[in-house]
Write a protein that holds these residues in place. Structure first.
Motif, PDB file in Angstrom:
ATOM      1  N   ARG A  55      40.981  41.881  41.071  1.00 47.62           N
ATOM      2  CA  ARG A  55      41.868  41.891  39.907  1.00 47.62           C
ATOM      3  C   ARG A  55      41.192  41.196  38.728  1.00 47.62           C
ATOM      4  O   ARG A  55      40.478  40.217  38.896  1.00 47.62           O
ATOM      5  CB  ARG A  55      43.164  41.149  40.242  1.00 47.62           C
ATOM      6  CG  ARG A  55      43.938  41.733  41.408  1.00 47.62           C
ATOM      7  CD  ARG A  55      44.820  42.891  40.988  1.00 47.62           C
ATOM      8  NE  ARG A  55      45.456  43.510  42.168  1.00 47.62           N
ATOM      9  CZ  ARG A  55      46.209  44.599  42.113  1.00 47.62           C
ATOM     10  NH1 ARG A  55      46.402  45.222  40.958  1.00 47.62           N
ATOM     11  NH2 ARG A  55      46.738  45.115  43.195  1.00 47.62           N
ATOM     12  N   ASN A  56      41.451  41.708  37.540  1.00 53.09           N
ATOM     13  CA  ASN A  56      41.016  41.055  36.301  1.00 53.09           C
ATOM     14  C   ASN A  56      39.530  40.724  36.321  1.00 53.09           C
ATOM     15  O   ASN A  56      39.110  39.586  36.158  1.00 53.09           O
ATOM     16  CB  ASN A  56      41.841  39.775  36.091  1.00 53.09           C
ATOM     17  CG  ASN A  56      43.323  40.080  36.095  1.00 53.09           C
ATOM     18  OD1 ASN A  56      43.765  40.974  35.379  1.00 53.09           O
ATOM     19  ND2 ASN A  56      44.086  39.385  36.924  1.00 53.09           N
ATOM     20  N   HIS A  57      38.757  41.768  36.516  1.00 48.06           N
ATOM     21  CA  HIS A  57      37.302  41.637  36.645  1.00 48.06           C
ATOM     22  C   HIS A  57      36.697  41.006  35.410  1.00 48.06           C
ATOM     23  O   HIS A  57      35.735  40.242  35.495  1.00 48.06           O
ATOM     24  CB  HIS A  57      36.725  43.047  36.867  1.00 48.06           C
ATOM     25  CG  HIS A  57      35.302  43.113  37.294  1.00 48.06           C
ATOM     26  ND1 HIS A  57      34.274  43.297  36.403  1.00 48.06           N
ATOM     27  CD2 HIS A  57      34.731  43.028  38.517  1.00 48.06           C
ATOM     28  CE1 HIS A  57      33.122  43.340  37.073  1.00 48.06           C
ATOM     29  NE2 HIS A  57      33.363  43.183  38.350  1.00 48.06           N
ATOM     30  N   HIS A  58      37.230  41.295  34.248  1.00 42.59           N
ATOM     31  CA  HIS A  58      36.661  40.815  32.992  1.00 42.59           C
ATOM     32  C   HIS A  58      37.519  39.668  32.437  1.00 42.59           C
ATOM     33  O   HIS A  58      38.530  39.901  31.750  1.00 42.59           O
ATOM     34  CB  HIS A  58      36.596  41.972  31.986  1.00 42.59           C
ATOM     35  CG  HIS A  58      35.771  41.660  30.770  1.00 42.59           C
ATOM     36  ND1 HIS A  58      36.284  41.695  29.496  1.00 42.59           N
ATOM     37  CD2 HIS A  58      34.472  41.300  30.640  1.00 42.59           C
ATOM     38  CE1 HIS A  58      35.323  41.392  28.627  1.00 42.59           C
ATOM     39  NE2 HIS A  58      34.219  41.148  29.301  1.00 42.59           N
ATOM     40  N   HIS A  60      40.980  46.536  34.054  1.00 40.98           N
ATOM     41  CA  HIS A  60      39.703  46.063  34.590  1.00 40.98           C
ATOM     42  C   HIS A  60      39.863  45.495  35.997  1.00 40.98           C
ATOM     43  O   HIS A  60      39.159  44.565  36.379  1.00 40.98           O
ATOM     44  CB  HIS A  60      39.028  45.061  33.647  1.00 40.98           C
ATOM     45  CG  HIS A  60      39.926  44.001  33.130  1.00 40.98           C
ATOM     46  ND1 HIS A  60      39.857  42.710  33.557  1.00 40.98           N
ATOM     47  CD2 HIS A  60      40.945  44.040  32.240  1.00 40.98           C
ATOM     48  CE1 HIS A  60      40.785  41.991  32.931  1.00 40.98           C
ATOM     49  NE2 HIS A  60      41.451  42.778  32.130  1.00 40.98           N
TER      50      HIS A  60
END
Lengths: 472, 472, 472
Positions: C314-317, C330
């Motif tokens: 989750r929320n790679h960036h 992302h």
């Protein structure tokens, strides 16, 4: 004796079998068949073009240096030495003997792209009209050898005949790029041939020759590479040298794509430990991963496109490495992971306007799971065309099928031939054009795309993508 | 009540839908449809053929012992006990009740190869003309049961009717192979039935019964297996015994295929520690991996083909193991790695002329990533046909698509039925012939192969590959 | 200026190209095209239906909240802010500007399911007849905006027009479910809208807000969640509250699906350590895995279907998370493992008659390797329909191809739209019906299934599977 089998090249080869879809595919292919070739990544020797010396003989043109060919013959029981590998220049009789080996074992290549490319080259470049076989080996050899004596078969003439507009080679950072300079200065040669910055050996900290390599890097760049900051400066300096000679990209091939950052202090400390031989294997790895991250930072700054070709166990068979050297057909792919490995890089630079990051893979499981999703969010990321073991019809179809739905067409790189086999370049690009035409034709026949959109897309894949992605 | 649905077997079943491609496929299939069956790996009981006793009843022929069938019925809510699993010989009414369960749930098998094979067996071997269902269960039961009383349905008669030329069984190293000897000595039985050496339990050092097993191995071979060198000698002795009874291969199925070597001293030490119960789990694993490497060395020396069937979590559901025993449908595949795991073995023996190493997998991601590339370089390596959960139309197509481009056709093993369901053997081989014909027909229709080459190839897949790969 | 391209919806879209197979597919599709929609898992806001307020504007209906759309536009260089993400309610001119961005970049969506769904929604729900483009953006905006003012375009009217019979939302365990209660009490609303129990945040022990979350859980449930047994009681209490409001399932999405058990004492100890901030990362993970096992136990007891949607980073960036929040495009999939991870759960509850366990994946390698085999043995296990990055034509075909041969059709879940884009629900279900019709038509055309069986199967997939699997 029956007449030898005809080597024919059907105009609809590789297009879908279903007649309605094939008709659409044919129209799409017609629109791109004759477009110039843009080859933004490959392994052609620039000196060959600079010197424009004729190719020597059929074996050393088609067999000996091409591990796509020699590996399958080796698997069939032919020692690499019998194919001329590692034996230097071949005599006429040696070359002919190698050629006979290929022709006798022609059937082992059935169903492979290597066979397809060789057929294309023989038929279309050398006007060969019969299938290679034990019976036809000598005749074909003679015909190819005869052509190779003609001016029309020298490298520059073929370059022009192949309609190559742009060709990138792959070069060592310490290369002076004199061959590229000579080509650029030569008004009689209209093609654009540029280098690619490939610094792997200066990042493989644990490899035996690393310290010597960075020492030489220091000499060439006029920088003291005895410190981490010196290494960085030297790299920046050589990248600038490459950019000045027209390079548009930097290519990297390591076992993995991890990019875990070190602090400047840690980097300096590990770098010095590595130089003095005091770094552990884990520390060498940590430094290499940080170096890859640093290369991404440089790409943001100098604009060189960053391409990654990771995930292969090089020289799997140590005895063959010892006897015949590297790149002799026993590099074997590894399972890969990109999502977490690239996260540090993408958190820092993933939305940087200067970065183009092209991700290639030999592990096709990542196409739908990781590469499509990454390229579908990060403006810097493009999915590289199927590469090496995957640059063949079935794999290309699986690639489009796996990537298009999450990333569309425009987040893919366009075709890269990645070849050292100069004469296979047109056949490889043509194969790609046929396959993309077929893929798009299926979307049209399933009413997912209008034909005029498919037409626009196939032209974009051949022309627009490489220009944009590789900043041509 | 409406008439029951007809059980028809269309002559073009499994061939490609597109009419042009289907016509080609039909011609290719016609060339191999009636070729004799070569079955170099399977699980038929040789005693059954030696004794030639009639099959007992429809349930114990088609349902109870076949975990392909029982697992899907179990998933649909039928307890394994209701299918006769683990209950020994069934009475007529029990057998009929099991048979009814199958017919009532016939629809849950839609789209599975199990359904395809059962249909083939019923229609082609037992002349059943209606679809199994609640309404038809008893009639079909009666018809099959009646046939089973006839001489023409005894094992040897079916063996001949199925045109089986070669059949390998799977046997314990301590087996005296008397059933094989009896068959070989019997001039009235023309078939060739040979054993396969399957020594897994003597390598699974951490399994409860291991010490007892190697002790018995010592007795049977007349060797003291109290030392590592004794274990090696005993294995060599039993392999020779198998070879003398016609065996051509040794089969291995462990969780992974790692082959990390131990020094002779380490092996001896770990072996003795294991025997005395003092080895850790890691040491047991290290010893097993070294043993597998040692088996490859033996294969080089005695010429038995080495086949690997790894990567499955056996007996996933402990309660079912406890109540119904092993091989009852809850073995579940695991993710696999071959490139690094097999490197020690291949560095030592990968180019040995005596070694044939056939690599099977339940993890299809390795087909294009690892197995095709390995078989495309090492002359000893062949890619095994799709196995177990993958021996079905879609998976077979994916296998050819994933492997052919890097390894061609000749580096694949030819079809292996791997079955304990004797009557399914012809249907399984026929399915494979149809699918390969269809695959080759597509290559022809896309103008990648001439039809005469495709013809040669399909015959080679059915006849040439198993003979060469398994040294028949 | 040329006339704008027509936005047409071909009646045969997505059906197979080969005319014979297409004709069969058309007949199958005709049988299910108009069946009511069962949507047992999705993310529609129940308050929207309870209040029945008109949708605000085209951008906030089609673009801003839908990360399928915004991610690809972001990859094409449009900042998320320019698409309205995280900006709250948009003014008319802001909404129009967002809409223009979409239309200008319409071509980047070629080949994606997002484009397919948007086309369907525009054409079929809003009667738009031209392709979105720079030229048509304003006209389409005006047309959609105008429709949105009509009563026929309010949520309940669309709910009815879409023929939705059952809709499950996704809800926090602390939710009082007042919107659901209001809908259930409203005789003027005939649809069945039920909550889904989604307790992830109460299991993510290492996440920052966990302690506060379980404290609030205690308040809402009237239970002291200061102890492990209190946590269990609170969860049971909230599940009962959900069941009383019609919930039929509990949904879980964690990084992995491991279910290693703790002893009651260990659980109690780790739980208290976690609450007081003294648990290590490994201990938090161990507790979460045990909690998931405990949720399976609850599902056996209270009958709520257990669905797993794991395996995404989750929320790679992080910068985008900071600037625009979660669920902004992302989240990136991870490689997955189910065989060993779920073994503790399945050994305990795999044959429990109360358990339905639906396994979803973003890593399609597990379809043939793990999920098909698991669902083909365990009566509790079903393979979830392709999800998120995989809910598109190519991926759906690969799913059926990978799962059917080991698990048949009846061990799959039926279609789940999993969407927050309300207007895309009919297009998504229609896509699934077309694809399953096409898949079954191929089986018929290859003579693997009779057409009447295919017909029964496609109806079962649309109607029977969701009703049985989700206990509707």
């Amino acid at each position: 004796m029956p007449a030898p089998a005809v080597l024919s090249r059907h105009p609809d080869r590789l297009l879908p079998s279903e007649p309605g879809t094939r008709a659409i595919a044919r129209r799409l292919y017609d629109a791109v068949r004759d477009l110039p070739i843009l080859s933004p990544h490959g392994h052609v020797d620039p000196q060959m073009l600079a010197d424009d010396v004729p190719f020597r003989d059929p074996a050393s043109l088609f067999v000996t240096p091409d591990h796509y060919v020699t590996r399958l013959l080796h698997a069939s029981g032919i020692p690499l030495g019998d194919l001329g590998v590692g034996r230097g220049q071949l005599t006429e009789s040696e070359s002919r003997a190698v050629w006979r080996r290929l022709c006798e074992h022609w059937h082992v290549l059935r169903g492979t792209p290597t066979r397809y490319w060789l057929e294309s080259e023989l038929a279309e470049v050398f006007d060969v009209g019969v299938q290679p076989s034990t019976d036809t080996a000598d005749d074909i050899y003679d015909q190819v050898a005869e052509r190779l004596t003609k001016d029309a078969y020298r490298p520059r003439a073929l370059f022009e005949r192949f309609r190559i507009e742009f060709l990138a080679t792959t070069d060592d950072p310490c290369d002076d790029l004199s061959a590229h300079a000579a080509l650029a200065a030569d008004d009689s040669f209209p093609g654009r041939v540029v280098p690619t910055f490939r610094p792997d050996r200066y990042l493989e900290v644990s490899a035996p020759g690393w310290a010597a390599a960075v020492s030489r890097l220091g000499e060439v760049s006029g920088t003291d590479t005895g410190s981490w900051s010196g290494w960085v400066t030297a790299m920046e300096q050589r990248r600038a040298h490459f950019a000045a000679h027209g390079a548009t990209s930097a290519d990297h091939s390591h076992e993995d794509v991890r990019t875990d950052p070190l602090s400047p202090g840690q980097a300096e400390q590990l770098y010095r430990a590595a130089l003095s031989g005091d770094a552990t294997a884990d520390e060498c790895l940590a430094l290499r991963r940080h170096m890859l991250l640093e290369m991404a930072r440089m790409s943001c700054d100098d604009g060189l496109v960053m391409t990654l070709h990771p995930g292969v166990r090089r020289n799997h068979h140590a005895p063959t490495l010892a006897s015949h050297g590297p790149d002799t057909g026993h590099d074997i792919p590894l399972r890969m992971e990109y999502t977490d490995a690239l996260r540090p890089l993408l958190e820092r630079f993933g939305t940087h306007p200067g970065l183009h990051l092209v991700l290639f893979t030999l592990d096709e499981t990542v196409f739908s799971r990781e590469l499509g999703p990454l390229a579908g969010f990060y403006p810097s990321v493009y999915v590289g065309a199927p590469w090496w073991f995957l640059d063949a019809p079935g794999a290309v179809r699986r690639f489009r099928d796996a990537v298009t739905e999450s990333a569309g067409f425009r987040r893919t790189s366009g075709f890269i031939d990645d070849t050292r086999a100069f004469c296979s370049i047109p056949a490889r690009h043509d194969m790609s054009r046929r396959l993309d035409s077929g893929y798009l034709a299926r979307l049209v026949s399933e009413h997912l795309l209008d034909e005029d959109e498919a037409l626009e897309t196939v032209v974009d894949l051949v022309d627009g993508r490489p220009r944009e992605v590789f900043k041509l």
